[in-house]
Write an enzyme that holds these catalytic residues in place. Sequence first.
Site, mmCIF file in Angstrom:
data_model
loop_
_atom_site.group_PDB
_atom_site.id
_atom_site.type_symbol
_atom_site.label_atom_id
_atom_site.label_comp_id
_atom_site.label_asym_id
_atom_site.label_seq_id
_atom_site.Cartn_x
_atom_site.Cartn_y
_atom_site.Cartn_z
ATOM 1 N N SER B 20 -1.445 0.978 -3.894
ATOM 2 C CA SER B 20 -1.617 0.499 -5.109
ATOM 3 C C SER B 20 -2.158 -0.644 -5.206
ATOM 4 C CB SER B 20 -0.248 0.405 -5.719
ATOM 5 O OG SER B 20 -0.596 0.135 -7.176
ATOM 6 N N GLY B 71 -2.835 -10.315 -10.635
ATOM 7 C CA GLY B 71 -1.946 -10.129 -11.661
ATOM 8 C C GLY B 71 -1.664 -9.025 -12.554
ATOM 9 N N CYS B 128 5.539 -7.575 -7.245
ATOM 10 C CA CYS B 128 4.082 -8.153 -7.381
ATOM 11 C C CYS B 128 4.426 -9.472 -7.478
ATOM 12 C CB CYS B 128 3.480 -7.482 -8.707
ATOM 13 S SG CYS B 128 1.968 -8.780 -8.989
#
Lengths: 253, 300
Positions: B20, B71, B128
């Site tokens: 991803s 981000g 993340c």
Amino acid sequence: MKTVENTAVASIGLLTDDICDMTLHCPEIASHAKAGQFVELYPDNGVNLLARPISICAIDTGNGNIRLVFRIVGKGTELFSRLNTGDRIRVLGPCGNGFSLSEGRAVLVGGGIGVPPLIETCRQLRGDKTVVLGFRDKSNAILCDEFEALGAKVHVASDDGSIGFKGNVVELMKSENITGDMIYSCGPRIMLRFLSDYAIERGIPCQVSMEERMACGIGACVGCVVRIKDRDGWTHKKVCKDGPVFDSREVIW
Amino acid sequence: MNTKVDICGVTLKNPVMTASGTFGSGREYSEFIDLNRLGAVVVKGVADKPWPGNPAPRIAEVYGGMLNSVGLQNPGVDWFMENDIPFLRQFDTKIIVNVCGHSIEEYVNVVKKLRGADVDMLELNISCPNVSEGGMAFGTDPVMVKKVVSAVKKEADKPLIVKLSPNVTDITLTARAAEEGGADALSLINTLTGMKIDIYRRQPVLSRKIGGMSGPAVKPIALRMVYEVCRAVSLPVIGMGGISNAEDALEFIMAGASAVSIGTASFINPSAAVDTIDGIEEYMKKYNVENISDIRGIIE
């Protein structure tokens, strides 16, 4: 139509102490390339992994070559500059959208290492062409005579006045009252920003070619963004895929 | 020769996926490779609303790898469902949707919207490092991991993969917490937090100062963590972290991974995922491996 080509160096040399002039044989990429697009050069040394985006200076579809003029700024570009004729280098391209070329009086504005992509742009433009080039000093001035050979009226500015007008390109344009129907530009962000103001004041549409640190060069990593105005305020657009050329009025400087 | 793998009842034609955030929704790479070849496409993180991401510079090159601080910029789940699912469904590959959020509520919103969508699996991104809320803040605390996984699992109508952060002392703790929360599979590793300073400008290269490191240099760490997690839980594990070719992929499979993801390598070679599949097939042929599962987890 982008491809990865294992290209061969057709010729290589230095224009100044730290600006390299390299021609690559890459028929696929050359046949699809447009003025203002760029290519991604892979160092392939096992350490510096990411490709380096380099603007296309000139396209020679007849011989299947592209010319790249770049400054040696780090490990990747230094490695490229040390290649010899016949050496192989992996290249992905052509990337991004180039300049949209239109009829009428063209003004091409380049600063420093932003000058090279304007060569192909100048070659393809058919009408009246004015070229404004800015450099740090005389020893960094490149490609001025080539624009003249392409039939353009050339103005040069340098920060220290060692060549041409003393000052920056926008000051030169003001002093010479340079105008036209479309501005095509590439250079440092600060130059593009002041040029954008100049273009707005005079009502001239202005295309700016931007740069930003990239990883993939094709729009997948979303690394190289600039803020572009939209209906709801602004959005992050990708330099590699949505640019590198943007309408200067849409950029949030 | 059989390269098929089964992960929570979903059969992949081969064990190679895309990580991803490195492959968009496949559109950009479809110019270079045949997406039909891939076991699955794991799409870039999708949130309940569009996210603008962090300011540039978002990318820095480091020795043997890179840092990013993108981000999770994404156009939101509605846009994703309207545009990317129909695009990917043109291809014979599985679709795994990476789900991100700033809060449990936001994760749940995405998963609810994806109910009934034509996708194969979900991957919960609680790892993340480039967002201040959600992401890694959830994924490094076992109590929080269990809480968010169980909340999302209740709403999910597809198998749920939980993507783990390597930025912990003992990854088996968060792995077990995800298992207890109801995860159907685990994927690891997300990026390792890292930093780079431009000594000439005397500033961090990334606008957010700290980013996530990926690339070949992180592979030994990722492999060690995959090995540890495979021994700690009974869930299928999808291994990733610096995998650039078939040799790397086979190491992860031998360490116990059911499948692998190609991430940063795609930036360096757009056909890295397909080259990896070719290389695995060549290895199986050369060394008479009938089923890919025959060599999975053979390292004790």
